[in-house]
Scaffold this active site. Structure first.
Site, PDB file in Angstrom:
ATOM      1  N   ASP A  21       0.810  -1.115  -0.084  1.00  0.00           N
ATOM      2  CA  ASP A  21      -0.053  -0.089   0.119  1.00  0.00           C
ATOM      3  C   ASP A  21       0.695   1.307  -0.052  1.00  0.00           C
ATOM      4  OD1 ASP A  21       0.570  -0.272   2.931  1.00  0.00           O
ATOM      5  OD2 ASP A  21      -0.717   1.440   2.841  1.00  0.00           O
ATOM      6  N   ASP A  23       6.130   0.411   2.477  1.00  0.00           N
ATOM      7  CA  ASP A  23       6.684  -0.732   2.997  1.00  0.00           C
ATOM      8  C   ASP A  23       6.201  -2.056   2.198  1.00  0.00           C
ATOM      9  OD1 ASP A  23       4.053  -1.316   3.806  1.00  0.00           O
ATOM     10  OD2 ASP A  23       4.478  -0.290   5.798  1.00  0.00           O
TER      11      ASP A  23
END
Ligand SMILES: *[C@@H]1O[C@H](CO)[C@@H](O)[C@H](O)[C@H]1NC(C)=O
Ligand SMILES: *[C@@H]1O[C@H](CO)[C@@H](O)[C@H](O)[C@H]1NC(C)=O
Length: 509
Positions: A83, A86
């Site tokens: 998203d 990360d």
């Protein structure tokens, strides 16, 4: 009698300014290539892909990753989107991203197609919905997350090298998650509308999942972060699940036209806050404003008998629009000195892009139905609403005190040190040498140089309340980008591209 000569220009960009003084009027304001911004925004979704990358993948610095996701839990969870910066797959923001992409195509599909980007937009949606189909393994089971923020953030690794935990987490009858079930239902229902014409079988399949997920979310009530502890602190569902249940029901109504879903929205409007909450933000967590605006737009259709409740939705939806326009009596959204909507310091741009989308959609609706917006501080016409949305987009693209485009890879100045693991480390394609968990922090995170890979089309968190921006990888509140930031921009870029295409110059003679 007056006659007009209308001269149609192929396209207007800044380079015209120096050439012909007749265009001086246009040169007073900066102009942007919204078509380019649109194309770039869709590239970003390819950079965020997890799983096995297809042959037509256009972003070549990324490679396959997360190929064993779900394996230790006995389920195939390969695919979907990372998203942000990360490598965790968080289901709630992923679903909201897909809902916003789908809504953009529903509203601005023609404009996206005219810009030649329809196919890419549908691919961006399908990369998400293919994953949701996999993740919804049983009517009452939805896999909601792969990996977790705690172990992931300890490392700074390219997704292709990941050595962090890929444990998967689900919601089910015993550990419910009405918010994530509702948002995933909304994503699949809205996507089913998108695919109805080009891929009817797929559309039908999405709708089937959406109906089951809504039923599951409604029947087994609970917040998903109460069931999945590791989601807390990362994507905590602060607003609870009632907004998502209403939102899902409304999208299901739009996708199926079944009265039962509309009745749900009408009956629960009061109890679930749909007709009572007055909001000033619209985000992956808080859906009320989007719900209220969408419900308002039903008023002009065949719903006269529900006028009473729909008017209540409209009143709250218009509160949101007026608050963005600074036209409410009391509470209005704060703005930076240069005029950017400002909600909070961490990833403020998400609220700007979602506002630009809602303002744009509502402006179109008012215009099409020949209405004005009646705010406490005055009547506003649809063009004024849209021109405010445009001002926010122009700020994003470079019309701001930093002279910087917050859409990465657009224009001549944009963030160089985006907080993003994959982009900040040398491409796996050019150097396959394994980079360990903390090695990435030691060798790449703290570097002064720009990221080796440009995260084209990503919208970063953006400037502070004083229009200031520090381009540093450690400054994640400002330099991290998220898929839902960009998702809301796609349709608005397309609309702006269309309206800028061939401006008409009229001379009266
Ligand atoms: C707005 O505020 C003013 C001053 O307090 C008040 O007179 C007016 O009635 C208010 N308008 C609305 C629509 O609430
Ligand atoms: C932005 O551009 C304006 C006009 O060219 C200039 O006056 C200003 O100093 C620039 N600001 C920055 C931060 O570069």
């Amino acid at each position: 009698m007056k006659q007009s000569i209308v001269v149609e220009l192929p396209k207007f960009h800044q380079q015209w300014c120096g050439v012909l003084s007749i265009f001086a009027f246009f040169c007073m304001a900066q102009s942007f290539d919204y078509g380019e911004a649109l194309s770039k925004s869709l590239l970003y979704f390819e950079m965020q892909r997890s799983g096995r990358l297809p042959h037509n993948q256009r972003i070549t610095w990324r490679d396959h990753s997360g190929l064993t996701d779900g394996l230790e839990d006995g389920v195939d969870l390969v695919g979907g989107y990372y998203d942000a910066g990360d490598n965790v797959k968080f289901g709630l923001p992923m679903a909201f991203t897909v809902t916003m992409l789908s809504w953009g195509v529903i509203e601005y599909g023609t404009e996206i197609a005219d810009a030649g980007e329809y196919h890419h937009a549908l691919e961006a949606i399908k990369w998400g919905t293919d994953y949701f189909i996999k993740a919804h393994t049983h009517p009452n089971v939805l896999w909601a997350q792969v990996g977790d923020g705690y172990t992931d953030h300890y490392c700074w690794q390219r997704p292709e090298d990941m050595t962090t935990s890929r444990r998967a987490f689900k919601v089910d009858e015993n550990k419910p998650g009405s918010d994530i079930a509702g948002e995933t239902a909304a994503a699949m229902a809205s996507a089913s509308i998108v695919f109805r014409r080009t891929n009817p079988h797929y559309s039908h399949l999405l709708l089937h999942h959406a109906e089951q997920l809504f039923e599951f979310g409604d029947k087994y009530r609970g917040k998903y972060d109460e069931s999945i502890g590791v989601a807390k602190g990362y994507y905590t569902s602060v607003s609870g699940y009632m907004d998502e249940l209403l939102w899902a029901a409304l999208w299901l109504y739009k996708a199926t036209h079944k009265e039962v879903y509309l009745e749900y929205v009408l009956k629960n409007g009061d109890g679930f806050g749909g007709t009572t909450w007055a909001m000033n933000e619209f985000s992956w967590d808080v859906k009320y404003a989007g719900l209220q605006i969408t419900a308002s737009m039903l008023l002009e259709e065949k719903h006269k008998q529900h006028k009473h409740v729909l008017e209540q939705y409209r009143s709250k939806g218009e509160h949101y629009i007026c608050t963005c326009l600074d036209k409410n009596n009391g509470t209005n959204v704060q703005r930076t000195p240069a005029g950017l909507l400002y909600i909070r310091q961490w990833n403020n741009m998400q609220y700007v892009s979602s506002a630009a989308f809602l303002l744009s959609v509502y402006s179109d609706y008012l215009k099409a139905s020949n209405q004005m917006l009646d705010c406490p501080k005055g009547v506003v016409d649809p063009d004024e609403i849209f021109s405010f949305a445009k001002s926010q987009i122009d700020y994003i693209l470079g019309s701001n005190p930093m002279n910087m485009s917050y859409l990465v890879g657009y224009g001549s100045k944009y963030p160089q040190k985006v907080h993003h693991r994959g982009a900040s480390v040398e491409s796996y394609k050019t150097d396959k040498g394994f980079i360990g968990c903390t090695q990435g922090y030691d060798n790449w995170f703290g570097r002064r140089e720009p990221n080796p890979n440009v995260l084209v089309g990503a919208l970063v968190g953006g400037p502070d309340s004083d229009d200031q921006f520090r381009d540093e990888r450690s400054n994640y509140m400002q330099t991290e980008a998220c898929t839902y930031n960009t998702a809301a921009l796609v349709g608005v870029f397309a609309k702006l591209h269309k309206s800028e295409d061939g401006p008409l110059l009229a001379f009266n003679i």
